[in-house]
Enzyme design. Structure first.
Site, mmCIF file in Angstrom:
data_model
loop_
_atom_site.group_PDB
_atom_site.id
_atom_site.type_symbol
_atom_site.label_atom_id
_atom_site.label_comp_id
_atom_site.label_asym_id
_atom_site.label_seq_id
_atom_site.Cartn_x
_atom_site.Cartn_y
_atom_site.Cartn_z
ATOM 1 N N ASP A 149 1.957 2.157 3.935
ATOM 2 C CA ASP A 149 1.060 3.276 3.612
ATOM 3 C C ASP A 149 1.871 4.537 3.334
ATOM 4 O O ASP A 149 1.550 5.631 3.790
ATOM 5 C CB ASP A 149 0.023 3.537 4.706
ATOM 6 C CG ASP A 149 -1.226 4.252 4.162
ATOM 7 O OD1 ASP A 149 -1.201 4.686 2.994
ATOM 8 O OD2 ASP A 149 -2.209 4.388 4.907
ATOM 9 N N GLU B 118 0.855 -1.199 0.000
ATOM 10 C CA GLU B 118 0.000 0.000 0.000
ATOM 11 C C GLU B 118 0.881 1.235 0.000
ATOM 12 O O GLU B 118 0.978 1.966 0.988
ATOM 13 C CB GLU B 118 -0.962 0.023 1.191
ATOM 14 C CG GLU B 118 -2.002 1.132 1.044
ATOM 15 C CD GLU B 118 -2.970 1.243 2.208
ATOM 16 O OE1 GLU B 118 -3.423 2.376 2.466
ATOM 17 O OE2 GLU B 118 -3.270 0.230 2.846
ATOM 18 N N HIS C 182 -9.205 0.179 -1.120
ATOM 19 C CA HIS C 182 -8.611 1.256 -0.327
ATOM 20 C C HIS C 182 -9.699 2.198 0.185
ATOM 21 O O HIS C 182 -10.719 2.398 -0.477
ATOM 22 C CB HIS C 182 -7.604 2.025 -1.183
ATOM 23 C CG HIS C 182 -6.828 3.042 -0.424
ATOM 24 N ND1 HIS C 182 -7.263 4.345 -0.252
ATOM 25 C CD2 HIS C 182 -5.638 2.949 0.218
ATOM 26 C CE1 HIS C 182 -6.362 5.004 0.463
ATOM 27 N NE2 HIS C 182 -5.372 4.191 0.764
ATOM 28 N N HIS D 126 1.961 4.659 -2.210
ATOM 29 C CA HIS D 126 1.267 5.509 -3.168
ATOM 30 C C HIS D 126 2.198 6.448 -3.935
ATOM 31 O O HIS D 126 3.289 6.781 -3.481
ATOM 32 C CB HIS D 126 0.200 6.321 -2.446
ATOM 33 C CG HIS D 126 -0.760 5.467 -1.665
ATOM 34 N ND1 HIS D 126 -1.573 4.536 -2.260
ATOM 35 C CD2 HIS D 126 -1.023 5.400 -0.332
ATOM 36 C CE1 HIS D 126 -2.303 3.937 -1.337
ATOM 37 N NE2 HIS D 126 -1.985 4.438 -0.169
#
Length: 325
Positions: free
Chosen positions: A288, A15, A168, A17
């Protein structure tokens, strides 16, 4: 890689980004509540592929990262045709970044979920032509959830391609009244988990996993709380089925069709509880990035009270199996 990586346990992160040029406007609903001075750092990291991102991966022992467009991406696009074009644009951009670091990066596709047909076409292109590992979708699309039977062709495509969907968080389409007057609760602190966990339960109780038994859906943030309520789902569904029938007990889908990552929850007791509920093969490490600290996440998973076999499964083995790495 740095020498510090040699002392680290190998990790894969899921996860993590980035942002496609020109996609910042989609993220205003996410970023409007973050003070500008705080937002400046993650905003810069989202556009970086060669500097700090890889440096932090090296220091943390993260060999491989599967990248995804930060939310809400094209789930926030009102025009279905524009969503198709912009999803293609984002996926092509990500493929270019992966091509420069093919041993370090993989990709999750951005999908125009406005229709099952459009999403299926772009997923197929992204997997077969661009080599992506699956898709990350930022929750509902303009208030539409994917347990709707109209999305069965999309789920059939995912099952046929044998790739997972990372579900998500996103803002609720209509904010629950109980959160009125408390903006601190509406986003990542609480509201996103409620929204995303509920969406996953819609898939489960809507029979999506019965119709597509090989489907895999990934939930971040230690499963948005679902692992800890498996027993209660079984107990109360048996009393209040409301005409819904499933082939298995609700808990049986959580840990098989629904698997989770540790992203954004660096708590050893929470990790042990999730493993205890779902088994060690259903939990995968993630950070994250850039919204959470890579160093804190890496230190957490290495210090957690796991035996070596389980630690290696969580850090990289489960992801290797799921994504055939």
């Amino acid at each position: 890689m740095s020498s510090s990586n040699e002392r680290r346990i190998r990790k894969i992160a899921l996860e993590e980004h980035f942002t496609t040029p020109g996609f910042q406007s989609y993220s205003k609903s996410f970023t409007q509540h973050i003070p500008p001075q705080v937002l400046q750092d993650p905003a810069a990291r989202l556009t970086d592929f060669d500097g700090q991102r890889i440096e932090e991966m090296d220091k943390a022992g993260i060999d491989y990262t599967i990248l995804s467009q930060t939310g809400p991406s094209v789930q926030g696009e009102a025009d279905p045709q524009r969503a198709i074009a912009r999803a293609q644009e984002s996926n092509d951009f990500l493929a270019q970044q992966i091509a420069r670091h093919p041993t370090r990066f993989g990709g999750f596709a951005t999908l125009p979920m406005h229709t099952a047909q459009a999403a299926s076409r772009e997923l197929t292109r992204a997997v077969k032509e661009l080599g992506f590992k699956g898709a990350l979708v930022n929750g509902h699309t303009l208030g539409t959830y994917y347990d709707d039977r109209a999305y069965d062709p999309f789920w059939a495509t995912m099952q046929e391609l044998d790739v997972p969907l990372y579900l998500h968080p996103v803002d609720a389409f209509v904010s629950p009244r109980v959160l009125d007057g408390h903006p601190e609760l509406t986003g990542a602190t609480w509201g996103w988990g409620v929204e995303t966990g509920s969406h996953a339960l819609r898939l489960l109780f809507g029979g999506v996993f019965d119709r597509f038994p090989r489907l895999k859906v990934i939930l971040g943030h230690m499963g948005e709380g679902l692992p800890y309520l498996r027993w209660r789902f079984d107990s109360r569904f048996a009393v209040y089925p409301h005409g819904v029938t499933l082939q298995k007990a609700p808990s049986a889908y959580i840990g098989t069709n629904i698997v989770i990552t540790t992203s954004g929850v660096c708590s050893a007791p929470a990790l042990m509880g999730a493993i205890g509920e779902m088994g060690p093969q259903a939990v995968m490490f993630s950070v994250d990035y850039p919204y959470e600290s890579t160093a804190i996440a890496a230190d957490f998973i290495e210090a957690a009270p796991l035996d070596d076999t389980v630690r290696h499964l969580v850090c990289h083995g489960n992801a290797e199996r799921l994504f055939r790495l």
